[in-house]
Design a protein around this motif. Structure first.
Motif, short mmCIF file in Angstrom:
data_model
loop_
_atom_site.label_atom_id
_atom_site.label_comp_id
_atom_site.label_asym_id
_atom_site.label_seq_id
_atom_site.Cartn_x
_atom_site.Cartn_y
_atom_site.Cartn_z
N GLY A 158 63.89 91.95 33.77
CA GLY A 158 63.67 92.03 32.32
C GLY A 158 63.17 93.41 31.94
O GLY A 158 62.36 94.01 32.66
N ASP A 159 63.64 93.90 30.81
CA ASP A 159 63.26 95.28 30.45
C ASP A 159 61.96 95.37 29.66
O ASP A 159 61.48 96.47 29.40
CB ASP A 159 64.40 95.99 29.70
CG ASP A 159 64.78 95.29 28.41
OD1 ASP A 159 64.18 94.26 28.08
OD2 ASP A 159 65.70 95.79 27.74
N ARG A 211 61.22 91.31 38.15
CA ARG A 211 61.12 92.77 38.01
C ARG A 211 61.08 93.06 36.52
O ARG A 211 62.08 93.00 35.83
CB ARG A 211 62.31 93.44 38.69
CG ARG A 211 62.24 93.20 40.20
CD ARG A 211 63.29 93.91 40.96
NE ARG A 211 63.24 95.35 40.82
CZ ARG A 211 63.85 96.19 41.66
NH1 ARG A 211 64.53 95.72 42.70
NH2 ARG A 211 63.81 97.49 41.48
N ARG A 212 59.86 93.29 36.03
CA ARG A 212 59.74 93.53 34.58
C ARG A 212 59.65 95.02 34.29
O ARG A 212 59.27 95.80 35.16
CB ARG A 212 58.57 92.75 34.00
CG ARG A 212 57.26 92.97 34.67
CD ARG A 212 56.20 92.15 33.97
NE ARG A 212 55.10 91.84 34.85
CZ ARG A 212 53.84 91.84 34.47
NH1 ARG A 212 53.51 92.12 33.24
NH2 ARG A 212 52.89 91.55 35.33
N GLY A 213 59.99 95.37 33.06
CA GLY A 213 59.98 96.78 32.68
C GLY A 213 61.15 97.53 33.31
O GLY A 213 61.12 98.74 33.42
N GLU A 214 62.18 96.78 33.74
CA GLU A 214 63.34 97.43 34.36
C GLU A 214 64.60 97.04 33.60
O GLU A 214 64.84 95.85 33.36
CB GLU A 214 63.47 97.01 35.82
CG GLU A 214 62.25 97.44 36.62
CD GLU A 214 62.60 97.70 38.05
OE1 GLU A 214 63.55 98.45 38.30
OE2 GLU A 214 61.93 97.10 38.92
N ARG A 215 65.37 98.02 33.28
CA ARG A 215 66.57 97.79 32.47
C ARG A 215 67.82 97.83 33.33
O ARG A 215 67.97 98.73 34.16
CB ARG A 215 66.63 98.86 31.38
CG ARG A 215 67.77 98.69 30.44
CD ARG A 215 67.63 99.47 29.15
NE ARG A 215 68.72 99.10 28.25
CZ ARG A 215 68.75 97.99 27.54
NH1 ARG A 215 67.72 97.16 27.58
NH2 ARG A 215 69.78 97.69 26.79
N VAL A 216 68.69 96.86 33.14
CA VAL A 216 69.99 96.92 33.82
C VAL A 216 70.88 97.81 32.96
O VAL A 216 71.08 97.57 31.77
CB VAL A 216 70.61 95.52 33.98
CG1 VAL A 216 72.02 95.61 34.55
CG2 VAL A 216 69.73 94.67 34.88
N ALA A 217 71.40 98.86 33.58
CA ALA A 217 72.19 99.84 32.82
C ALA A 217 73.68 99.57 32.91
O ALA A 217 74.43 99.92 32.00
CB ALA A 217 71.89 101.25 33.33
N LEU A 255 70.57 99.35 38.08
CA LEU A 255 69.37 99.51 37.24
C LEU A 255 69.33 100.91 36.66
O LEU A 255 69.90 101.86 37.23
CB LEU A 255 68.11 99.26 38.08
CG LEU A 255 67.97 97.87 38.70
CD1 LEU A 255 66.61 97.73 39.39
CD2 LEU A 255 68.12 96.78 37.65
N ALA A 256 68.63 101.02 35.53
CA ALA A 256 68.54 102.33 34.87
C ALA A 256 67.92 103.36 35.80
O ALA A 256 68.24 104.55 35.74
CB ALA A 256 67.74 102.21 33.59
N GLY A 257 67.05 102.90 36.70
CA GLY A 257 66.40 103.80 37.64
C GLY A 257 67.31 104.28 38.77
O GLY A 257 66.89 105.08 39.61
N GLY A 258 68.54 103.73 38.83
CA GLY A 258 69.49 104.21 39.82
C GLY A 258 69.78 103.22 40.94
O GLY A 258 70.77 103.37 41.65
N GLU A 259 68.93 102.21 41.10
CA GLU A 259 69.11 101.25 42.20
C GLU A 259 70.34 100.36 41.94
O GLU A 259 70.60 99.97 40.80
CB GLU A 259 67.86 100.37 42.26
CG GLU A 259 67.67 99.63 43.56
CD GLU A 259 66.34 98.86 43.54
OE1 GLU A 259 66.23 97.94 44.34
OE2 GLU A 259 65.46 99.19 42.72
#
Ligand SMILES: Cc1cc2nc3c(=O)[nH]c(=O)nc-3n(C[C@H](O)[C@H](O)[C@H](O)COP(=O)(O)OP(=O)(O)OC[C@H]3O[C@@H](n4cnc5c(N)ncnc54)[C@H](O)[C@@H]3O)c2cc1C
Length: 401
Positions: free
Chosen positions: A35-36, A77-83, A94-98
């Motif tokens: 969840g973002d 996993r909160r505060g993480e956006r699926v890009a 994920l927006a972070g690259g994972e």
């Protein structure tokens, strides 16, 4: 056992329910809920109700404590956006690259508040997230002038709370109250209740422009009338978050199109809750149903399916609203373009409207009459059985509930 996890994208009502239902149904894999938002998953209904007037703290609106996720072995996993989503390789980026591979993926991305054109940069209030409510709440100060654009359920709930708190409230609506989704009788009764509570309620008016900023808004209507406000709240509905699905080539039209079992046009990919556009057996049309009950039902439908368990029968969609100290409960959906025959009954504390079409009870509204609501809801015309999904072929005619 498939070593890949089930990934749920979006940690709102639908996503959280789906993650827990998957575990309860016996799905053996890892369950990953992404969840973002930074908060622990929370309920949205109190945001336009008790949260704005009561001392409801953040813990009281949480859907589950963190310990419950741990106990159910759900990785949150909160505060993480699926890009990005790649349905061919079954990968979530994920927006972070994972990059994370999945066996099945459930989109529960919900929606965001709709704003008027050109408004994004302005400091208007909207109500969709906990942060929105936390930003609005301290500004609801007695004596302030609040203009609410939109007399849907949420706009009216906030108007009623603000009036009770001592603000001067004006509501501007270009159509009917509550999106025309209630009977004329209920609409008229609530209009009177709001006006009696001191709300200046204007229907059939179009907002032409909004100028100024916090503390000094000027709202001009198409007929030239002007309203001034300290606070401006825009409550004109939600836009489904379909960008991920659209970019992945999934069929979308006013939401992510799904069949009766919440499957999208890509295998192993499901959509549930506010972002999903499904065929409604009761409404006999495609629509998105923005309600907690629908989010929970669709979440459980997907979980049962992935666990190889029977899927529950469809029940009439339900919704509730709280305005002017009254609790409005609704069930069912009326058919579009068919005459409605409303039967109004007065109860000890409120009223009930039974809405008949083509000789069958299609929908029920009850105000402060919970027992009657339950009894009448049972009599709503039965839909087609879930065993024979009515929409294995996706229709291309989206319609709102
Ligand atoms: C103020 C308010 C009051 C309401 N009152 C009522 C009521 O009284 N009764 C009722 O039945 N219903 C009510 N509703 C509607 C109900 O809350 C919704 O139908 C329900 O919350 C839908 O749940 P959802 O999980 O589908 O979507 P949401 O709750 O919107 O959750 C979706 C989540 O996905 C996240 N997300 C989106 N994209 C991504 C991404 N790419 N990566 C990671 N995360 C992502 C979003 O940030 C969000 O947290 C209300 C809604 C609001 C906003």
């Amino acid at each position: 056992m498939n070593p890949l996890p089930v990934i749920v994208i979006g940690a709102g009502h639908a996503g959280v329910e789906c993650a827990f239902a998957l575990r309860q149904a016996g799905v053996p894999q890892d369950i990953l809920l992404i969840g973002d938002e930074p908060h622990l998953p929370y309920e949205r209904p109190p945001l336009s109700k008790a949260m704005l007037s009561d001392a409801l703290d953040i813990e009281r609106v949480q859907l589950k404590p963190m310990a419950a996720f741990d106990k159910a072995r759900i990785t949150l996993r909160r505060g993480e956006r699926v890009a990005r989503l790649d349905t061919a390789s079954r990968t979530v980026h994920l927006a972070g690259g994972e990059a994370l591979h999945y066996s099945d993926c459930i989109l529960a991305t919900g929606g965001r508040a709709r704003l008027l054109p050109g408004m994004d940069a302005m400091q208007v209030h909207a109500i969709r997230t906990l942060d929105d409510a936390l930003r609005l709440k301290p500004e609801l100060v007695p004596g302030q002038r609040l203009v609410v654009i939109g007399a849907g359920y949420l706009g009216l709930e906030i108007a009623s709370t603000a009036a009770k708190l001592g603000l001067h409230v004006t509501v501007l609506e270009n159509g009917r109250l509550m999106g025309g989704k209630v009977s004329p009788y209920t609409e008229a009764r609530f209009a009177a209740l709001h006006r009696d509570a001191g709300v200046a309620l204007f229907t059939g008016v179009a907002v032409a422009r909004c100028e100024g900023g916090p503390g000094d808004w000027r709202i001009t209507l198409a007929d030239g009338a002007e309203h001034e406000a300290d606070l401006l709240l825009v409550s004109i509905g939600a836009v489904p978050n379909t960008e991920l699905a659209e970019a992945a080539g999934i069929r979308c039209h006013d939401g992510i199109e799904v069949d009766a079992l919440c499957q999208t046009s890509a295998s192993g990919l499901f959509a549930i809750g506010d972002c999903a556009n499904a065929h409604s057996h009761h409404g006999q049309r495609r629509c998105r149903i923005e309600s907690v009950q629908n989010a929970l039902f669709q979440a459980r439908t997907v979980a049962a399916q992935l666990a190889g368990k029977p899927v529950a029968a469809v029940r009439p969609p339900t919704f509730w609203s709280e305005q002017c100290g009254k609790r409005l409960q609704m069930a069912g959906l009326v058919l579009l373009d068919a005459p409605i025959d409303d039967h109004v009954t007065h109860t000890d504390r409120g009223w009930v409207v039974e809405r008949f079409q083509q000789g069958a009870l299609r929908a029920v509204e009850a105000v402060d009459s919970p027992v009657d609501f339950v009894q009448k809801t049972r009599m709503i015309a039965a839909p087609i059985s879930m065993e024979t999904p009515a929409c294995t072929t996706l229709s291309t005619e989206p319609q709102h509930a």
